[in-house]
Scaffold this motif. Structure first.
Motif, PDB file in Angstrom:
ATOM      1  N   ALA A  51       0.826  -1.211   0.000  1.00 27.47           N
ATOM      2  CA  ALA A  51       0.000   0.000   0.000  1.00 27.47           C
ATOM      3  C   ALA A  51       0.860   1.262   0.000  1.00 27.47           C
ATOM      4  O   ALA A  51       0.452   2.302  -0.534  1.00 27.47           O
ATOM      5  CB  ALA A  51      -0.943  -0.004   1.207  1.00 27.47           C
ATOM      6  N   ALA A  52       2.064   1.172   0.588  1.00 28.21           N
ATOM      7  CA  ALA A  52       2.978   2.314   0.627  1.00 28.21           C
ATOM      8  C   ALA A  52       3.785   2.453  -0.662  1.00 28.21           C
ATOM      9  O   ALA A  52       4.634   3.345  -0.764  1.00 28.21           O
ATOM     10  CB  ALA A  52       3.925   2.179   1.821  1.00 28.21           C
ATOM     11  N   GLY A  53       3.528   1.582  -1.637  1.00 24.57           N
ATOM     12  CA  GLY A  53       4.181   1.710  -2.935  1.00 24.57           C
ATOM     13  C   GLY A  53       5.352   0.778  -3.188  1.00 24.57           C
ATOM     14  O   GLY A  53       6.010   0.879  -4.224  1.00 24.57           O
ATOM     15  N   LEU A  54       5.629  -0.129  -2.260  1.00 20.44           N
ATOM     16  CA  LEU A  54       6.712  -1.088  -2.472  1.00 20.44           C
ATOM     17  C   LEU A  54       6.165  -2.315  -3.198  1.00 20.44           C
ATOM     18  O   LEU A  54       5.247  -2.969  -2.710  1.00 20.44           O
ATOM     19  CB  LEU A  54       7.337  -1.512  -1.140  1.00 20.44           C
ATOM     20  N   ALA A  55       6.748  -2.632  -4.330  1.00 18.69           N
ATOM     21  CA  ALA A  55       6.321  -3.800  -5.088  1.00 18.69           C
ATOM     22  C   ALA A  55       7.000  -5.051  -4.543  1.00 18.69           C
ATOM     23  O   ALA A  55       8.078  -4.988  -3.940  1.00 18.69           O
ATOM     24  CB  ALA A  55       6.687  -3.615  -6.564  1.00 18.69           C
ATOM     25  N   VAL A  56       6.382  -6.193  -4.764  1.00 19.14           N
ATOM     26  CA  VAL A  56       6.989  -7.462  -4.361  1.00 19.14           C
ATOM     27  C   VAL A  56       8.288  -7.650  -5.137  1.00 19.14           C
ATOM     28  O   VAL A  56       8.480  -7.069  -6.213  1.00 19.14           O
ATOM     29  CB  VAL A  56       6.042  -8.660  -4.593  1.00 19.14           C
ATOM     30  N   HIS A  57       9.164  -8.470  -4.578  1.00 17.55           N
ATOM     31  CA  HIS A  57      10.433  -8.741  -5.250  1.00 17.55           C
ATOM     32  C   HIS A  57      10.869 -10.169  -4.950  1.00 17.55           C
ATOM     33  O   HIS A  57      10.932 -10.573  -3.790  1.00 17.55           O
ATOM     34  CB  HIS A  57      11.520  -7.773  -4.790  1.00 17.55           C
ATOM     35  N   GLN A  58      11.193 -10.907  -6.001  1.00 17.85           N
ATOM     36  CA  GLN A  58      11.705 -12.266  -5.881  1.00 17.85           C
ATOM     37  C   GLN A  58      13.224 -12.240  -5.926  1.00 17.85           C
ATOM     38  O   GLN A  58      13.801 -11.757  -6.905  1.00 17.85           O
ATOM     39  CB  GLN A  58      11.194 -13.149  -7.031  1.00 17.85           C
ATOM     40  N   VAL A  59      13.854 -12.734  -4.893  1.00 18.99           N
ATOM     41  CA  VAL A  59      15.301 -12.862  -4.867  1.00 18.99           C
ATOM     42  C   VAL A  59      15.675 -14.079  -5.707  1.00 18.99           C
ATOM     43  O   VAL A  59      15.059 -15.138  -5.594  1.00 18.99           O
ATOM     44  CB  VAL A  59      15.798 -13.021  -3.414  1.00 18.99           C
ATOM     45  N   ARG A  60      16.675 -13.916  -6.569  1.00 14.14           N
ATOM     46  CA  ARG A  60      17.075 -14.992  -7.480  1.00 14.14           C
ATOM     47  C   ARG A  60      17.809 -16.128  -6.772  1.00 14.14           C
ATOM     48  O   ARG A  60      17.633 -17.303  -7.082  1.00 14.14           O
ATOM     49  CB  ARG A  60      17.947 -14.413  -8.594  1.00 14.14           C
ATOM     50  N   ALA A  61      18.670 -15.764  -5.784  1.00 15.06           N
ATOM     51  CA  ALA A  61      19.451 -16.789  -5.091  1.00 15.06           C
ATOM     52  C   ALA A  61      19.768 -16.326  -3.674  1.00 15.06           C
ATOM     53  O   ALA A  61      19.912 -15.131  -3.426  1.00 15.06           O
ATOM     54  CB  ALA A  61      20.751 -17.076  -5.846  1.00 15.06           C
ATOM     55  N   ALA A  62      19.889 -17.290  -2.786  1.00 14.44           N
ATOM     56  CA  ALA A  62      20.308 -17.026  -1.408  1.00 14.44           C
ATOM     57  C   ALA A  62      21.560 -17.850  -1.131  1.00 14.44           C
ATOM     58  O   ALA A  62      21.631 -19.031  -1.491  1.00 14.44           O
ATOM     59  CB  ALA A  62      19.210 -17.402  -0.430  1.00 14.44           C
ATOM     60  N   TYR A  63      22.536 -17.212  -0.539  1.00 17.08           N
ATOM     61  CA  TYR A  63      23.771 -17.874  -0.151  1.00 17.08           C
ATOM     62  C   TYR A  63      23.876 -17.818   1.368  1.00 17.08           C
ATOM     63  O   TYR A  63      23.654 -16.763   1.966  1.00 17.08           O
ATOM     64  CB  TYR A  63      24.992 -17.176  -0.767  1.00 17.08           C
ATOM     65  N   LEU A  64      24.228 -18.950   1.970  1.00 13.58           N
ATOM     66  CA  LEU A  64      24.361 -19.026   3.422  1.00 13.58           C
ATOM     67  C   LEU A  64      25.830 -19.152   3.783  1.00 13.58           C
ATOM     68  O   LEU A  64      26.518 -20.051   3.301  1.00 13.58           O
ATOM     69  CB  LEU A  64      23.589 -20.231   3.970  1.00 13.58           C
ATOM     70  N   SER A  65      26.302 -18.268   4.637  1.00 15.36           N
ATOM     71  CA  SER A  65      27.690 -18.346   5.089  1.00 15.36           C
ATOM     72  C   SER A  65      27.743 -19.062   6.434  1.00 15.36           C
ATOM     73  O   SER A  65      26.742 -19.167   7.141  1.00 15.36           O
ATOM     74  CB  SER A  65      28.290 -16.951   5.205  1.00 15.36           C
ATOM     75  N   GLY A  66      28.924 -19.537   6.756  1.00 14.14           N
ATOM     76  CA  GLY A  66      29.091 -20.237   8.029  1.00 14.14           C
ATOM     77  C   GLY A  66      28.332 -21.544   8.086  1.00 14.14           C
ATOM     78  O   GLY A  66      27.934 -21.999   9.155  1.00 14.14           O
TER      79      GLY A  66
END
Length: 186
Positions: free
Chosen positions: A161-176
């Motif tokens: 409602a505040a104007g932020l569109a959804v966004h799909q992250v392409r990849a997630a990397y986990l450290s540690g």
């Protein structure tokens, strides 16, 4: 899922970590390499770093300010676009809806292709170290914020409602992680 040697440089990256210095310690080489290759790299820290000293005479507020300054200097030296802070107190980070919403908001605002965060399942590292609770909570909250929340309009509709569109992250990397399956040659 990404596995093997990672040679591609993402266009944009968000590194979400608990404490000032965690991004540099956990993935600094990777983040610096990507920034040098043209990626827009942002850092989001969930805590203030106020307990980042074992000296009983250090004041937590002073420590927190110093650590924010150090984050700014490290970001500049490593070529990052910037850094953001959620300002939770060290050791008091809740794995709750508010934290997930704040991370999802950042993802929707910055629109990263890739997100890096601590592996929340990595608890025991040998017999002498176990992972800080703030690292584990940050990892879980980040994963929950990017899949599915940031990419689904039914999560945090106030942001939509505040104007932020959804966004799909392409990849997630986990450290540690205790079970690494990809490497970035730095």
């Amino acid at each position: 899922m990404v596995s093997g040697l990672v040679d591609d440089t993402p266009a944009s990256v968000l590194a979400v970590y608990a404490h000032p210095d965690d991004p540099e310690i956990s993935a600094g080489g990777t983040l610096a390499r990507w920034a040098a290759a043209g990626a827009t790299v942002w850092v989001l820290l969930t805590t203030r770093g106020d307990k980042g000293s074992t000296d009983p005479n250090d004041d937590g507020e002073t420590v927190a300010r110093l650590r924010v300054e150090e984050t700014a200097r490290a970001s500049e030296l490593l070529g990052f676009a910037g850094h953001r802070h959620l300002d939770y107190r060290d050791g008091e980070l809740p794995d709750d809806l508010e934290l997930r919403a704040a991370i999802a908001r950042c993802v929707r605002e910055l629109r990263p292709d890739v997100v890096l965060c601590p592996d929340p399942t990595a608890v025991f590292f040998g017999d002498s170290y176990f992972n800080h609770r703030d690292h584990r909570v940050t990892g879980w909250a980040t994963l929950d914020a990017i899949a599915p929340a940031a990419g689904n309009p039914h999560y945090f509709p106030d942001q939509i409602a505040a104007g932020l569109a959804v966004h799909q992250v392409r990849a997630a990397y986990l450290s540690g992680t205790l079970e690494p399956n990809c490497w970035v040659d730095i």
